[in-house]
Write an enzyme that holds these catalytic residues in place. Sequence first.
Site, mmCIF file in Angstrom:
data_model
loop_
_atom_site.group_PDB
_atom_site.id
_atom_site.type_symbol
_atom_site.label_atom_id
_atom_site.label_comp_id
_atom_site.label_asym_id
_atom_site.label_seq_id
_atom_site.Cartn_x
_atom_site.Cartn_y
_atom_site.Cartn_z
ATOM 1 N N HIS A 1 25.375 14.478 -29.873
ATOM 2 C CA HIS A 1 24.770 14.110 -31.146
ATOM 3 C C HIS A 1 25.362 14.984 -32.257
ATOM 4 O O HIS A 1 26.025 15.982 -31.996
ATOM 5 C CB HIS A 1 23.255 14.281 -31.079
ATOM 6 C CG HIS A 1 22.587 13.263 -30.203
ATOM 7 N ND1 HIS A 1 21.224 13.177 -30.066
ATOM 8 C CD2 HIS A 1 23.104 12.294 -29.407
ATOM 9 C CE1 HIS A 1 20.915 12.192 -29.231
ATOM 10 N NE2 HIS A 1 22.050 11.644 -28.818
ATOM 11 N N GLU B 1 24.119 17.109 -34.300
ATOM 12 C CA GLU B 1 23.708 18.507 -34.306
ATOM 13 C C GLU B 1 24.493 19.327 -33.288
ATOM 14 O O GLU B 1 24.863 20.489 -33.547
ATOM 15 C CB GLU B 1 22.203 18.616 -33.987
ATOM 16 C CG GLU B 1 21.309 17.926 -35.002
ATOM 17 C CD GLU B 1 20.942 16.508 -34.580
ATOM 18 O OE1 GLU B 1 19.771 16.135 -34.736
ATOM 19 O OE2 GLU B 1 21.838 15.774 -34.091
ATOM 20 N N TRP C 1 37.625 -19.172 -51.968
ATOM 21 C CA TRP C 1 36.921 -17.989 -52.469
ATOM 22 C C TRP C 1 36.209 -18.312 -53.773
ATOM 23 O O TRP C 1 36.808 -18.828 -54.705
ATOM 24 C CB TRP C 1 37.901 -16.838 -52.701
ATOM 25 C CG TRP C 1 38.583 -16.354 -51.461
ATOM 26 C CD1 TRP C 1 39.914 -16.425 -51.187
ATOM 27 C CD2 TRP C 1 37.980 -15.740 -50.329
ATOM 28 N NE1 TRP C 1 40.183 -15.891 -49.959
ATOM 29 C CE2 TRP C 1 39.009 -15.459 -49.398
ATOM 30 C CE3 TRP C 1 36.671 -15.403 -50.003
ATOM 31 C CZ2 TRP C 1 38.773 -14.853 -48.174
ATOM 32 C CZ3 TRP C 1 36.431 -14.801 -48.778
ATOM 33 C CH2 TRP C 1 37.472 -14.528 -47.882
ATOM 34 N N ARG D 1 30.547 -6.053 -42.873
ATOM 35 C CA ARG D 1 30.966 -6.423 -41.527
ATOM 36 C C ARG D 1 31.190 -5.192 -40.658
ATOM 37 O O ARG D 1 30.851 -5.174 -39.474
ATOM 38 C CB ARG D 1 32.245 -7.263 -41.577
ATOM 39 C CG ARG D 1 32.044 -8.673 -42.117
ATOM 40 C CD ARG D 1 33.348 -9.451 -42.066
ATOM 41 N NE ARG D 1 33.219 -10.811 -42.585
ATOM 42 C CZ ARG D 1 34.189 -11.700 -42.615
ATOM 43 N NH1 ARG D 1 35.403 -11.358 -42.173
ATOM 44 N NH2 ARG D 1 33.992 -12.912 -43.105
ATOM 45 N N THR E 1 30.908 -24.279 -40.447
ATOM 46 C CA THR E 1 31.756 -23.331 -41.179
ATOM 47 C C THR E 1 33.130 -23.215 -40.519
ATOM 48 O O THR E 1 34.155 -23.142 -41.211
ATOM 49 C CB THR E 1 31.078 -21.953 -41.241
ATOM 50 O OG1 THR E 1 29.857 -22.066 -41.979
ATOM 51 C CG2 THR E 1 31.970 -20.919 -41.905
ATOM 52 N N ASP F 1 36.245 -24.337 -42.769
ATOM 53 C CA ASP F 1 37.004 -23.230 -43.363
ATOM 54 C C ASP F 1 38.021 -22.578 -42.421
ATOM 55 O O ASP F 1 38.905 -21.858 -42.880
ATOM 56 C CB ASP F 1 36.047 -22.148 -43.865
ATOM 57 C CG ASP F 1 35.108 -22.655 -44.943
ATOM 58 O OD1 ASP F 1 35.511 -23.583 -45.668
ATOM 59 O OD2 ASP F 1 33.982 -22.138 -45.051
ATOM 60 N N LEU G 1 36.671 -14.309 -39.320
ATOM 61 C CA LEU G 1 35.412 -13.589 -39.107
ATOM 62 C C LEU G 1 35.630 -12.234 -38.442
ATOM 63 O O LEU G 1 34.937 -11.867 -37.491
ATOM 64 C CB LEU G 1 34.435 -14.432 -38.283
ATOM 65 C CG LEU G 1 34.021 -15.776 -38.885
ATOM 66 C CD1 LEU G 1 33.067 -16.497 -37.952
ATOM 67 C CD2 LEU G 1 33.400 -15.610 -40.262
#
Length: 379
Positions: free
Chosen positions: A56, A58, A183, A197, A209, A213, A217
């Site tokens: 971690h 710390e 766009w 993202r 989509t 298009d 992604l």
Amino acid sequence: MTQTASNPDELWMERALALAETSVGLASPNPAVGCVLVHDDVVVGEGFHAYDEKDHAEIVALKQAGEQARGATAYVTLEPCSHHGRTGPCADALIAAGVSRVVTAARDPNPQVSGRGLDKLQAAGVSLTIGVKEAAARRINEAFAKFIRTRRPFVTLKAGLTLDGRIAPPRSKNHVPSGSTHWITGDRSREMVQELRHGADAILTGIGTILNDDPLLTDRSGKQRRRPLLRVILDSSLQLSLDSQIVRTANEDVLVFHTHPAREQAKILQARGVRVEQVAPDPATGKVPMRTVMERLAQMEMIGVILEGGSQINASALAAQIVDKLFLFYAPVIYGDAAVPVVRSLEASTYFSTRLESYHLYELGEDFAVEGYLHNPWE
């Protein structure tokens, strides 16, 4: 003893928050955490958490500081843990190192352990200051907060819009995907989208989509991440083309949910590196159920999901009440009624009457963006 924050505390915490930002993309499904150890106004150790490295933030900072940690102040963006996981409790490590003061931005969102790390530190005589730059720290770990409390992903609905709420020009009956998205917004908006993202584990869209298009992604932020962005497609009838960019670039990082049996097509896609899962259809719509998808992604420890879909996917997600945050990018243009709306045929129309719990505005060149919460992941 708990103290109020001073300006130097805020400055050091900003440094810790910058380290936590570096942790984004590397820590999931754990929280993104940064830590700075300061002794006599000098940094003696600092670090951030990366899941694959196990330590971690710390512990990274304490190893760097060595004996200089004794009497130092630790600035940590999230409450030091008090329980055993893949590593021992960070609260115990801070106590053993002789840290005299701990300044933390936010408490642990896990209700089963929240406050226990701070209680350990206080019982050991460590001075505490709590809540420095809390809002910024919470924002970095909103996905972790939602997941650890509900075992469901934190979902952000993102869209690029015109001023009249349109996400695409009118669709031509003879439209053929060109491989380049139309766009609406400018470069600065698109840069911020890549940041969104990068902060997510999965990106979700519908087959409409993909057909319209032909997007990639992908995370094009240029930043390092421990696991690839999972590209998730809802495709009830398994219409996904083998010639699409997303299939041609698949490397076990594309997951398609469908409802209708299509064994041969599924085998072909799987041979191309696409993962395919059949689920029971929604009884009302016959389509892939949003909540089932979220349950499956949670099983895969996808704690943050960004939704980049069309009108129908947006409507279905809002109606299913799986969306936690809206991130809407507006360009100074108007398309008119014939263009594609951001939401179509929203079944639960009263859902939009709910006011955002909080929101932020961003100026991005000629564009502006609205970031607003439908659900508070911390409460």
